[in-house]
Design a protein around this motif. Structure first.
Motif, PDB file in Angstrom:
ATOM      1  N   GLN A 132       0.847  -1.190   0.000  1.00 54.84           N
ATOM      2  CA  GLN A 132       0.000   0.000   0.000  1.00 54.84           C
ATOM      3  C   GLN A 132       0.886   1.245   0.000  1.00 54.84           C
ATOM      4  OE1 GLN A 132      -3.219  -0.314   2.921  1.00 54.84           O
ATOM      5  NE2 GLN A 132      -3.118  -2.543   2.785  1.00 54.84           N
ATOM      6  N   PHE A 133       1.380   1.566  -1.181  1.00 53.54           N
ATOM      7  CA  PHE A 133       2.257   2.707  -1.376  1.00 53.54           C
ATOM      8  C   PHE A 133       2.115   3.130  -2.832  1.00 53.54           C
ATOM      9  CE2 PHE A 133       6.271   5.101  -1.166  1.00 53.54           C
ATOM     10  CZ  PHE A 133       6.214   5.590   0.136  1.00 53.54           C
ATOM     11  N   PRO A 134       2.204   4.430  -3.144  1.00 51.43           N
ATOM     12  CA  PRO A 134       1.970   4.871  -4.528  1.00 51.43           C
ATOM     13  C   PRO A 134       2.878   4.210  -5.551  1.00 51.43           C
ATOM     14  CG  PRO A 134       1.911   6.747  -3.036  1.00 51.43           C
ATOM     15  CD  PRO A 134       2.354   5.580  -2.224  1.00 51.43           C
ATOM     16  N   ASN A 135       4.150   3.984  -5.197  1.00 56.79           N
ATOM     17  CA  ASN A 135       5.096   3.319  -6.093  1.00 56.79           C
ATOM     18  C   ASN A 135       5.703   2.130  -5.368  1.00 56.79           C
ATOM     19  OD1 ASN A 135       5.557   5.141  -8.647  1.00 56.79           O
ATOM     20  ND2 ASN A 135       5.435   6.541  -6.900  1.00 56.79           N
ATOM     21  N   ILE A 136       5.752   0.994  -6.054  1.00 54.69           N
ATOM     22  CA  ILE A 136       6.213  -0.254  -5.453  1.00 54.69           C
ATOM     23  C   ILE A 136       7.668  -0.512  -5.831  1.00 54.69           C
ATOM     24  CG2 ILE A 136       5.885  -2.775  -5.466  1.00 54.69           C
ATOM     25  CD1 ILE A 136       2.918  -2.280  -5.913  1.00 54.69           C
TER      26      ILE A 136
ATOM     27  N   MET B  12       9.389  -6.488  -0.353  1.00 54.24           N
ATOM     28  CA  MET B  12       8.251  -5.934  -1.084  1.00 54.24           C
ATOM     29  C   MET B  12       7.878  -4.651  -0.353  1.00 54.24           C
ATOM     30  SD  MET B  12       6.418  -9.672  -1.153  1.00 54.24           S
ATOM     31  CE  MET B  12       4.773  -9.058  -1.552  1.00 54.24           C
ATOM     32  N   ALA B  13       8.221  -3.504  -0.936  1.00 53.56           N
ATOM     33  CA  ALA B  13       8.104  -2.243  -0.216  1.00 53.56           C
ATOM     34  C   ALA B  13       7.712  -1.129  -1.179  1.00 53.56           C
ATOM     35  CB  ALA B  13       9.413  -1.934   0.499  1.00 53.56           C
ATOM     36  N   GLY B  14       7.953   0.114  -0.767  1.00 57.35           N
ATOM     37  CA  GLY B  14       7.662   1.262  -1.617  1.00 57.35           C
ATOM     38  C   GLY B  14       8.942   1.894  -2.133  1.00 57.35           C
ATOM     39  N   VAL B  15       8.805   2.781  -3.115  1.00 56.95           N
ATOM     40  CA  VAL B  15       9.886   3.668  -3.535  1.00 56.95           C
ATOM     41  C   VAL B  15       9.314   5.077  -3.639  1.00 56.95           C
ATOM     42  CG1 VAL B  15      11.207   1.910  -4.782  1.00 56.95           C
ATOM     43  CG2 VAL B  15       9.504   3.268  -6.006  1.00 56.95           C
ATOM     44  N   ARG B  16      10.187   6.066  -3.498  1.00 55.30           N
ATOM     45  CA  ARG B  16       9.734   7.452  -3.569  1.00 55.30           C
ATOM     46  C   ARG B  16       9.302   7.804  -4.987  1.00 55.30           C
ATOM     47  NH1 ARG B  16      14.240  11.236  -1.599  1.00 55.30           N
ATOM     48  NH2 ARG B  16      12.546  12.759  -1.548  1.00 55.30           N
ATOM     49  N   ALA B  17       8.387   8.765  -5.093  1.00 54.43           N
ATOM     50  CA  ALA B  17       7.932   9.237  -6.405  1.00 54.43           C
ATOM     51  C   ALA B  17       9.094   9.794  -7.210  1.00 54.43           C
ATOM     52  CB  ALA B  17       6.839  10.295  -6.238  1.00 54.43           C
ATOM     53  N   SER B  18      10.064  10.409  -6.546  1.00 52.41           N
ATOM     54  CA  SER B  18      11.224  10.962  -7.249  1.00 52.41           C
ATOM     55  C   SER B  18      12.062   9.863  -7.888  1.00 52.41           C
ATOM     56  CB  SER B  18      12.079  11.795  -6.292  1.00 52.41           C
ATOM     57  OG  SER B  18      12.521  11.008  -5.202  1.00 52.41           O
ATOM     58  N   THR B  19      12.101   8.689  -7.283  1.00 49.25           N
ATOM     59  CA  THR B  19      12.820   7.561  -7.875  1.00 49.25           C
ATOM     60  C   THR B  19      12.137   7.119  -9.155  1.00 49.25           C
ATOM     61  OG1 THR B  19      13.582   6.819  -5.693  1.00 49.25           O
ATOM     62  CG2 THR B  19      13.620   5.199  -7.477  1.00 49.25           C
ATOM     63  N   GLN B  20      10.830   7.018  -9.111  1.00 50.97           N
ATOM     64  CA  GLN B  20      10.059   6.660 -10.313  1.00 50.97           C
ATOM     65  C   GLN B  20      10.276   7.692 -11.422  1.00 50.97           C
ATOM     66  OE1 GLN B  20       7.750   4.614 -12.815  1.00 50.97           O
ATOM     67  NE2 GLN B  20       7.697   3.888 -10.688  1.00 50.97           N
TER      68      GLN B  20
ATOM     69  N   THR C 173      18.738   8.947  -6.915  1.00 46.37           N
ATOM     70  CA  THR C 173      18.565   9.364  -5.530  1.00 46.37           C
ATOM     71  C   THR C 173      17.453   8.555  -4.899  1.00 46.37           C
ATOM     72  OG1 THR C 173      19.272  11.606  -6.053  1.00 46.37           O
ATOM     73  CG2 THR C 173      18.070  11.302  -4.002  1.00 46.37           C
ATOM     74  N   GLY C 174      17.697   8.033  -3.714  1.00 43.46           N
ATOM     75  CA  GLY C 174      16.708   7.191  -3.059  1.00 43.46           C
ATOM     76  C   GLY C 174      16.049   7.869  -1.885  1.00 43.46           C
ATOM     77  N   THR C 175      15.998   7.174  -0.761  1.00 44.80           N
ATOM     78  CA  THR C 175      15.328   7.675   0.418  1.00 44.80           C
ATOM     79  C   THR C 175      16.048   8.910   0.959  1.00 44.80           C
ATOM     80  OG1 THR C 175      16.600   6.106   1.743  1.00 44.80           O
ATOM     81  CG2 THR C 175      14.399   5.438   1.065  1.00 44.80           C
ATOM     82  N   LEU C 176      15.331   9.686   1.738  1.00 47.16           N
ATOM     83  CA  LEU C 176      15.854  10.949   2.237  1.00 47.16           C
ATOM     84  C   LEU C 176      17.170  10.743   2.981  1.00 47.16           C
ATOM     85  CD1 LEU C 176      12.556  12.597   3.531  1.00 47.16           C
ATOM     86  CD2 LEU C 176      13.918  13.313   1.577  1.00 47.16           C
TER      87      LEU C 176
ATOM     88  N   LEU D 255      16.988   2.658  -1.817  1.00 48.14           N
ATOM     89  CA  LEU D 255      15.849   2.982  -2.693  1.00 48.14           C
ATOM     90  C   LEU D 255      14.499   2.607  -2.082  1.00 48.14           C
ATOM     91  CD1 LEU D 255      17.107   2.036  -6.275  1.00 48.14           C
ATOM     92  CD2 LEU D 255      17.019   4.283  -5.198  1.00 48.14           C
ATOM     93  N   LEU D 256      14.453   1.573  -1.260  1.00 46.26           N
ATOM     94  CA  LEU D 256      13.169   1.091  -0.773  1.00 46.26           C
ATOM     95  C   LEU D 256      12.699   1.866   0.457  1.00 46.26           C
ATOM     96  CD1 LEU D 256      13.511  -2.776  -1.179  1.00 46.26           C
ATOM     97  CD2 LEU D 256      12.703  -1.065  -2.818  1.00 46.26           C
ATOM     98  N   VAL D 257      11.397   2.029   0.553  1.00 39.59           N
ATOM     99  CA  VAL D 257      10.768   2.742   1.669  1.00 39.59           C
ATOM    100  C   VAL D 257       9.995   1.706   2.481  1.00 39.59           C
ATOM    101  CG1 VAL D 257       9.165   4.557   2.376  1.00 39.59           C
ATOM    102  CG2 VAL D 257      10.561   4.849   0.290  1.00 39.59           C
TER     103      VAL D 257
END
Length: 310
Positions: A168-172, A191-199, A228-231, A306-308
């Motif tokens: 349940q995240f906008p980008n997988i 199985m996690a999320g990625v930031r919109a900026s990564t996409q 660029t990945g997570t903050l 990269l993963l959130v």
């Protein structure tokens, strides 16, 4: 979940020789079982089985036998090993309770090829997919053979919108850590999320011709790019490939077109899969497959950049 590891490494030449030598006659007899959802442990198979015994001739993901043969236990792990994730798998598939103080896991999905568990910290976008038999990690030469189950495709089918355990995240994002960057020694796909900026960055790279479209191009200098990945994690360099499906064995592609080609060690590799999305946020029908290791300038051996998870 961050990963760091303690088991012995596998030299690249030995890995390649072993994986090339594995043939159908050298592998476990029998076909892998079909998928069936469950919320708890399933009955154990006969005592002679080193892993859950198959019952269905049509396993998920195209794998024919999910288990390495016994002679690879020194490289891929023994069913008698003491690893907490492996104890979780044994509980879900065979009903064997983990030793105290380890608690019984929530078995979110159980099949004859894999189980799905919560990642840590627990969140609606942090899950793990693990083989149902003993495979320590990316260094195991069995996973590059045609006999291995397609764990990447299974992870996507579970994590996608409408899947059995949707992220349940906008980008997988799906990811595997290198041997040296993990803490637990049972192969697991995050199985996690990625930031919109990564996409956005990956789509920009594709639009400017910076993404390989053939596995044989994977690793060419023009397809190595900073992402660029997570903050706070900064830029890391990845080899970027686009695939239209996950029906191929990504571990085998990585071994053939990156590890062997550049004289690297499979144990040092990290892999991240990011499904491409449409402007409306739906699945666009293809996947970005990212690989990195310490041999690259600003490379990384972990998917955690990269993963959130939280």
């Amino acid at each position: 979940m961050n990963d760091n590891e303690t088991a012995n490494g596998v030299p690249r030449r030995r890995f390649v020789a072993l994986s090339g030598a594995l043939g159908a006659g050298a592998l476990l007899a029998g076909s892998a079982g079909g998928a069936s959802a469950a919320s708890g442990p399933v009955p154990a198979g006969p005592a002679s089985c080193p892993c859950p015994c198959p019952t269905d001739p049509n396993p998920p993901g195209g794998g024919r036998s999910p288990c390495p043969p016994a002679h690879l236990q020194a490289l891929c792990g023994s069913p008698a090993d003491n690893d907490s994730l492996w104890h979780d798998v044994r509980y879900c598939t065979q009903g064997i309770a983990p030793p105290p103080p380890q608690q019984k896991p929530d078995c979110l999905k159980v099949t004859s090829n894999y189980v799905v568990l919560h990642g840590k910290p627990v969140s609606p976008h942090n899950f793990l997919l693990l083989p149902s038999c003993r495979i320590t990690g990316i260094e195991c030469p069995f996973i590059v053979t045609n006999e291995a189950a397609n764990y990447w495709d299974a992870a996507w089918e579970n994590a996608r919108s409408g899947g059995s355990v949707p992220v349940q995240f906008p980008n997988i994002g799906l990811g595997v850590n290198s041997k040296g960057a993990r803490q637990l020694n049972q192969l697991h796909i995050h199985m996690a999320g990625v930031r919109a900026s990564t996409q956005r960055r990956l789509q920009e790279l594709e639009a400017t011709g910076r993404v390989a479209i053939q596995p044989s191009q994977w690793g060419d200098p023009q397809y190595q790019a900073a992402v660029t990945g997570t903050l706070g994690s900064g830029d890391r360099t990845y080899r970027v490939l686009r695939l239209n499906s996950l029906d191929q064995n990504l571990f085998a592609l990585l071994n053939r077109y990156v590890v062997v080609r550049f004289g690297l060690d499979m144990a040092d590799q990290t892999v991240v899969v990011v499904p491409k999305t449409t402007p409306a946020g739906g699945f666009a029908g293809s996947f970005y497959v990212l690989n990195s290791d310490a041999s690259l300038h600003d490379g990384t051996s972990t998917c955690d950049h990269l993963l959130v998870y939280t």
